[in-house]
Design a protein around this motif. Structure first.
Motif, PDB file in Angstrom:
ATOM      1  N   UNK A  96      23.601 -24.695   1.775  1.00 31.45           N
ATOM      2  CA  UNK A  96      23.136 -25.252   0.502  1.00 31.45           C
ATOM      3  C   UNK A  96      24.334 -25.763  -0.274  1.00 31.45           C
ATOM      4  N   UNK A  97      24.299 -27.028  -0.646  1.00 29.45           N
ATOM      5  CA  UNK A  97      25.406 -27.620  -1.389  1.00 29.45           C
ATOM      6  C   UNK A  97      25.511 -26.994  -2.775  1.00 29.45           C
ATOM      7  N   UNK A  98      26.732 -26.676  -3.165  1.00 27.16           N
ATOM      8  CA  UNK A  98      26.951 -26.091  -4.481  1.00 27.16           C
ATOM      9  C   UNK A  98      28.357 -25.558  -4.611  1.00 27.16           C
ATOM     10  N   UNK A  99      28.685 -25.046  -5.782  1.00 33.85           N
ATOM     11  CA  UNK A  99      30.048 -24.584  -6.040  1.00 33.85           C
ATOM     12  C   UNK A  99      30.045 -23.404  -6.991  1.00 33.85           C
ATOM     13  N   UNK A 100      31.029 -22.536  -6.823  1.00 33.36           N
ATOM     14  CA  UNK A 100      31.238 -21.426  -7.752  1.00 33.36           C
ATOM     15  C   UNK A 100      31.764 -21.967  -9.071  1.00 33.36           C
ATOM     16  N   UNK A 101      31.199 -21.499 -10.176  1.00 36.63           N
ATOM     17  CA  UNK A 101      31.662 -21.953 -11.486  1.00 36.63           C
ATOM     18  C   UNK A 101      33.023 -21.377 -11.837  1.00 36.63           C
ATOM     19  N   UNK A 102      33.340 -20.222 -11.289  1.00 34.64           N
ATOM     20  CA  UNK A 102      34.645 -19.588 -11.510  1.00 34.64           C
ATOM     21  C   UNK A 102      35.224 -19.159 -10.167  1.00 34.64           C
ATOM     22  N   UNK A 127      34.038 -21.005  -2.208  1.00 31.97           N
ATOM     23  CA  UNK A 127      34.130 -21.681  -3.502  1.00 31.97           C
ATOM     24  C   UNK A 127      33.210 -22.884  -3.589  1.00 31.97           C
ATOM     25  N   UNK A 128      33.113 -23.684  -2.522  1.00 31.75           N
ATOM     26  CA  UNK A 128      32.297 -24.895  -2.565  1.00 31.75           C
ATOM     27  C   UNK A 128      31.781 -25.215  -1.167  1.00 31.75           C
ATOM     28  N   UNK A 129      30.498 -25.532  -1.086  1.00 29.23           N
ATOM     29  CA  UNK A 129      29.877 -25.942   0.166  1.00 29.23           C
ATOM     30  C   UNK A 129      29.259 -27.317  -0.027  1.00 29.23           C
ATOM     31  N   UNK A 130      29.560 -28.224   0.878  1.00 28.41           N
ATOM     32  CA  UNK A 130      29.010 -29.573   0.790  1.00 28.41           C
ATOM     33  C   UNK A 130      28.893 -30.137   2.196  1.00 28.41           C
ATOM     34  N   UNK A 186      41.400 -19.844 -16.001  1.00 25.82           N
ATOM     35  CA  UNK A 186      40.534 -20.839 -16.647  1.00 25.82           C
ATOM     36  C   UNK A 186      40.965 -22.257 -16.288  1.00 25.82           C
ATOM     37  N   UNK A 187      42.263 -22.520 -16.280  1.00 27.56           N
ATOM     38  CA  UNK A 187      42.732 -23.865 -15.943  1.00 27.56           C
ATOM     39  C   UNK A 187      42.516 -24.157 -14.454  1.00 27.56           C
ATOM     40  N   UNK A 188      42.754 -23.171 -13.624  1.00 25.97           N
ATOM     41  CA  UNK A 188      42.470 -23.336 -12.196  1.00 25.97           C
ATOM     42  C   UNK A 188      41.001 -23.694 -11.995  1.00 25.97           C
ATOM     43  N   UNK A 189      40.115 -22.955 -12.653  1.00 19.26           N
ATOM     44  CA  UNK A 189      38.686 -23.187 -12.488  1.00 19.26           C
ATOM     45  C   UNK A 189      38.270 -24.560 -13.009  1.00 19.26           C
ATOM     46  N   UNK A 219      36.642 -27.070 -10.248  1.00 19.17           N
ATOM     47  CA  UNK A 219      35.253 -27.491 -10.399  1.00 19.17           C
ATOM     48  C   UNK A 219      35.162 -28.995 -10.632  1.00 19.17           C
ATOM     49  N   UNK A 220      36.119 -29.549 -11.378  1.00 22.06           N
ATOM     50  CA  UNK A 220      36.127 -31.001 -11.577  1.00 22.06           C
ATOM     51  C   UNK A 220      36.305 -31.725 -10.255  1.00 22.06           C
ATOM     52  N   UNK A 221      37.200 -31.228  -9.400  1.00 24.10           N
ATOM     53  CA  UNK A 221      37.414 -31.852  -8.097  1.00 24.10           C
ATOM     54  C   UNK A 221      36.166 -31.742  -7.226  1.00 24.10           C
ATOM     55  N   UNK A 222      35.574 -30.551  -7.194  1.00 25.83           N
ATOM     56  CA  UNK A 222      34.391 -30.353  -6.368  1.00 25.83           C
ATOM     57  C   UNK A 222      33.248 -31.249  -6.811  1.00 25.83           C
ATOM     58  N   UNK A 223      33.034 -31.354  -8.102  1.00 30.90           N
ATOM     59  CA  UNK A 223      31.939 -32.196  -8.599  1.00 30.90           C
ATOM     60  C   UNK A 223      32.186 -33.668  -8.318  1.00 30.90           C
TER      61      UNK A 223
END
Length: 476
Positions: free
Chosen positions: A290-296, A309-312, A345-348, A352-356
């Motif tokens: 299932x495509x998606x990503x961890x928010x943190x 962390x992220x599946x796509x 927080x900055x890492x996340x 998340x910006x990259x994954x999206x």
């Protein structure tokens, strides 16, 4: 407190890459790995096709082309051929590297879009040296100058041999291997991980835990981090993998063909299919995802890497890239002592910006496709993420692309898909008016001639690899 002990939980490409990079680039760390076999749905560990960024990851570790490519049986890949994504349009190559060159200071893609609207333009990929090489089955490493000086290339990996190279390298630089399997994870009062317990009862502690265990996120999952689903945009949730028989003269590109419920691909070392179970009657032994990503992805003292962390889906081969990017980001932001919330927080934010944005690029293929059938209708009718909607509005109006900080695919990559799938701006940028039509047409024709002259004498991919292999053996 100083950061001294790091435990990587999970084997496969993701786990061994993480352990090797941490120990190689931060030698003062004590790095251990619990090399759990990657589960079937850990796509970053199972997809053999990669982006050009893998070469940069190798370079940071000191792994050259000899070890990272030739001795692992990897095949060079200049791009991907997309077929049947738009009814009535020919196939196109999303190639790595520039397309065309500016004319009198005006960006090439504006002039090409003007010619395409007038129906006098050759295909956009005809102006890519990498695409020309890929279609002709030829290959050469980028030169220091000239028209063949800027193309990029990814790899089609032999997964077994490549993993063996990573394991040997990690052990060589001092990574310690733990035996056993994961039985449980202990939490501290503040929600962080206090330690992990192995099946033989041994308790292992660390200052920082890297979870490379796949989508189940067996360590990161206990921290309570939420995960966002992308299935409403990317409904494909089944993957079938097959080994590709070695070819005497492999093509330096992967081939992706749209199907009624998704797409299928072939590459030099692997082939398979991705589809939506809700739109299919298939009943095979497919891998579910299932495509998606961890928010943190970094929460407390645990960092999720890879599919944790992220599946796509692997439509643009970003799976291992996202894992490598997470590793690089972690090393760049590695705390001197106990992990601080501001660092996490900055890492996340960046992760998340990259994954999206990768999600947006994969989704771009679907929403600009023009095919009939329930699956394609459902994908095309879904409301877009705001970031992709903004990108398409801006491009369709004036042929411009917005800049995002965490971009995996460059401007030419976006243009390859947009133009390849027949998306043209409604209005041509006024800058193009500075170049007369005849002047632009002549410049385009001369550029294509230069590509043809440069590609014609090049060796086939097989001949290039054979010569490179001989050179390596002579040096050994």
């Amino acid at each position: 407190m100083s950061l001294g002990q790091v435990l990587v939980v999970g084997g496969g490409l993701t786990g061994w890459s993480t352990a090797a990079a941490l120990k190689r680039r931060v030698p003062t760390l004590s790095v251990s790995i619990l090399p759990l076999a990657p589960p079937a749905d850990a796509l970053a560990d199972r997809i053999a096709t990669t982006l050009p960024s893998i070469l940069g990851f190798h370079a940071d570790l000191g792994i050259g082309l000899g070890d990272g490519v030739m001795r692992t049986g990897s095949i060079y890949r200049l791009g991907t051929l997309y077929s049947d994504w738009v009814d009535g349009l020919p196939d196109y190559v999303h190639a790595h590297g520039p397309h065309g060159e500016p004319v009198d200071g005006v960006s090439f893609h504006h002039l090409w879009a003007r010619a395409a609207r007038d129906d006098v333009a050759a295909p956009f990929d005809a102006f890519s040296p990498a695409a020309a090489m890929a279609r002709e089955g030829r290959f050469v490493l980028p030169a220091e100058d000239g028209i063949l000086g800027a193309h990029g290339f990814g790899l089609a990996l032999d997964l077994r041999r490549y993993l063996g190279m990573l394991q040997a390298f990690a052990r060589h630089v001092g990574v310690r291997t733990l035996d056993g399997a994961l039985a449980g994870v202990e939490r501290a009062a503040d929600g962080s991980v206090a330690g992990v317990v192995l099946t033989d009862g041994i308790r292992v502690t660390a200052d920082l835990y890297c979870d490379c265990s796949g989508p189940a996120a067996r360590v990161h999952g206990v921290t309570g981090s939420a995960r966002e689903s992308w299935q409403r945009w990317l409904p494909c949730d089944r993957l079938v993998l097959e080994h590709a028989a070695p070819a005497d003269d492999p093509a330096p590109m992967a081939c992706v063909t749209a199907t009624a419920q998704g797409w299928r691909w072939t590459s030099a070392t692997q082939q398979g299919a991705v589809y939506s179970a809700a739109h299919s009657q298939r009943d095979d032994a497919a891998i579910r995802f299932e495509a998606g990503a961890a928010l943190e992805p970094w929460r407390h003292n645990v960092v999720a890497i890879g599919d944790a962390a992220v599946t796509i889906e692997p439509l643009e081969w970003s799976n291992l890239h996202l894992a490598h990017s997470a590793i690089d980001r972690l090393i760049t932001m590695l705390p001197a002592g106990a992990p601080h919330p501001l660092e996490a927080a900055e890492y996340n934010r960046q992760a998340l910006a990259e994954a999206r944005r990768v999600r947006d690029f994969v989704l771009l293929h679907y929403v600009t496709a023009r095919r009939s059938g329930p699956f394609w209708h459902d994908v095309a009718s879904a409301e877009l993420p705001d970031s992709l909607a903004h990108t398409l509005r801006l491009f369709r109006e004036r042929g411009r692309l917005p800049f995002y900080e965490e971009e995996t695919f460059d401007r030419d990559g976006w243009l390859s898909v947009l133009f390849g799938q027949g998306v043209l701006p409604r209005r041509i940028d006024a800058l193009a008016d500075a170049v007369p039509h005849a002047r632009a047409a002549d410049a385009m024709a001369r550029y294509r001639d230069r590509i043809a002259q440069a590609v014609r004498p090049l060796p086939t991919l097989a001949a290039f690899r054979a010569a490179q292999s001989r050179h390596l053996h002579e040096r050994a």
